[in-house]
Design a protein around this motif. Sequence first.
Motif, PDB file in Angstrom:
ATOM      1  N   HIS A 108       3.350  -1.609  -3.256  1.00 43.75           N
ATOM      2  CA  HIS A 108       4.323  -2.217  -1.609  1.00 43.75           C
ATOM      3  C   HIS A 108       3.504  -2.098  -0.903  1.00 43.75           C
ATOM      4  O   HIS A 108       4.163  -3.205   0.151  1.00 43.75           O
ATOM      5  N   GLN A 109       1.962  -1.727  -0.936  1.00 44.53           N
ATOM      6  CA  GLN A 109       1.151  -1.979   0.452  1.00 44.53           C
ATOM      7  C   GLN A 109       1.171  -3.686   0.819  1.00 44.53           C
ATOM      8  O   GLN A 109       0.184  -4.075   1.169  1.00 44.53           O
ATOM      9  N   TYR A 110       0.855  -3.968  -0.356  1.00 45.42           N
ATOM     10  CA  TYR A 110      -0.056  -5.364  -0.569  1.00 45.42           C
ATOM     11  C   TYR A 110       1.003  -6.742  -0.701  1.00 45.42           C
ATOM     12  O   TYR A 110       1.975  -6.598  -1.111  1.00 45.42           O
ATOM     13  N   SER A 111       0.029  -7.416  -0.115  1.00 51.61           N
ATOM     14  CA  SER A 111       0.483  -8.815  -0.353  1.00 51.61           C
ATOM     15  C   SER A 111       0.160  -9.469  -1.257  1.00 51.61           C
ATOM     16  O   SER A 111       0.273  -9.165  -2.286  1.00 51.61           O
TER      17      SER A 111
ATOM     18  N   VAL B  28      -2.828  -9.857  -5.663  1.00 51.12           N
ATOM     19  CA  VAL B  28      -2.137  -8.968  -5.005  1.00 51.12           C
ATOM     20  C   VAL B  28      -3.813  -9.277  -4.210  1.00 51.12           C
ATOM     21  O   VAL B  28      -4.020  -9.513  -4.787  1.00 51.12           O
ATOM     22  N   ASP B  29      -3.087  -8.862  -2.847  1.00 49.38           N
ATOM     23  CA  ASP B  29      -4.452  -8.853  -1.507  1.00 49.38           C
ATOM     24  C   ASP B  29      -4.483  -7.900  -1.289  1.00 49.38           C
ATOM     25  O   ASP B  29      -3.350  -6.971  -0.637  1.00 49.38           O
TER      26      ASP B  29
ATOM     27  N   VAL C 200       1.229 -21.582  -5.145  1.00 47.47           N
ATOM     28  CA  VAL C 200       2.800 -22.209  -4.672  1.00 47.47           C
ATOM     29  C   VAL C 200       3.655 -21.535  -3.200  1.00 47.47           C
ATOM     30  O   VAL C 200       3.845 -21.829  -2.202  1.00 47.47           O
ATOM     31  N   GLY C 201       3.375 -20.048  -2.784  1.00 52.04           N
ATOM     32  CA  GLY C 201       3.517 -19.687  -2.134  1.00 52.04           C
ATOM     33  C   GLY C 201       2.793 -18.067  -2.069  1.00 52.04           C
ATOM     34  O   GLY C 201       2.669 -17.623  -3.026  1.00 52.04           O
ATOM     35  N   SER C 202       3.276 -17.227  -0.582  1.00 51.84           N
ATOM     36  CA  SER C 202       3.060 -15.736  -0.392  1.00 51.84           C
ATOM     37  C   SER C 202       4.006 -15.159   0.410  1.00 51.84           C
ATOM     38  O   SER C 202       4.405 -15.509   0.840  1.00 51.84           O
ATOM     39  N   ILE C 203       4.304 -13.748  -0.627  1.00 54.28           N
ATOM     40  CA  ILE C 203       5.069 -13.143   0.828  1.00 54.28           C
ATOM     41  C   ILE C 203       4.164 -12.142   0.760  1.00 54.28           C
ATOM     42  O   ILE C 203       3.458 -11.281   0.478  1.00 54.28           O
ATOM     43  N   SER C 204       4.493 -11.683   2.283  1.00 55.57           N
ATOM     44  CA  SER C 204       4.081  -9.784   2.995  1.00 55.57           C
ATOM     45  C   SER C 204       3.766  -8.747   2.415  1.00 55.57           C
ATOM     46  O   SER C 204       5.499  -9.022   1.699  1.00 55.57           O
TER      47      SER C 204
END
Length: 126
Positions: free
Chosen positions: A29-32, A96-97, A47-51
């Motif tokens: 839950h902490q990561y993009s 994940v970042d 494709v895309g990213s979610i924060s």
Amino acid sequence: AQLVEAGGGSVQSGGSLRPSCVGSGLSFHQYSAGWFRQAPGKDREVVGSISRDGGVVFADYKKDRFTICRDNSRSTVYLQMTNLNAEDTAVYSCAVDYLVIPGGTCPLKSYEYDLWGRGTQVTVSS
């Protein structure tokens, strides 16, 4: 820690798929999180990213057909794809970042990501 994708498959042009990416062994839950794809003979592309807070950014040419959402209670990120065509055929991977920034970010460069799944194959036939 690992990421495992599922939900790829074979569909006809115009169809839909919703691959998922489940994280384990990390505070998901902490990561993009980001989705990438790689078609045969081509470079990997975003494709895309979610924060971590649910903000979403897409590569421009995908935002009208694709949606990303996450369910942190399940440590899962989804990629909803509609109106698929043959050019969408690729291996789709999530990542994940580990960089945690208040409010979250939506990285779009592969080098910004720290942990990768193996991917799930999506094949679209015309």
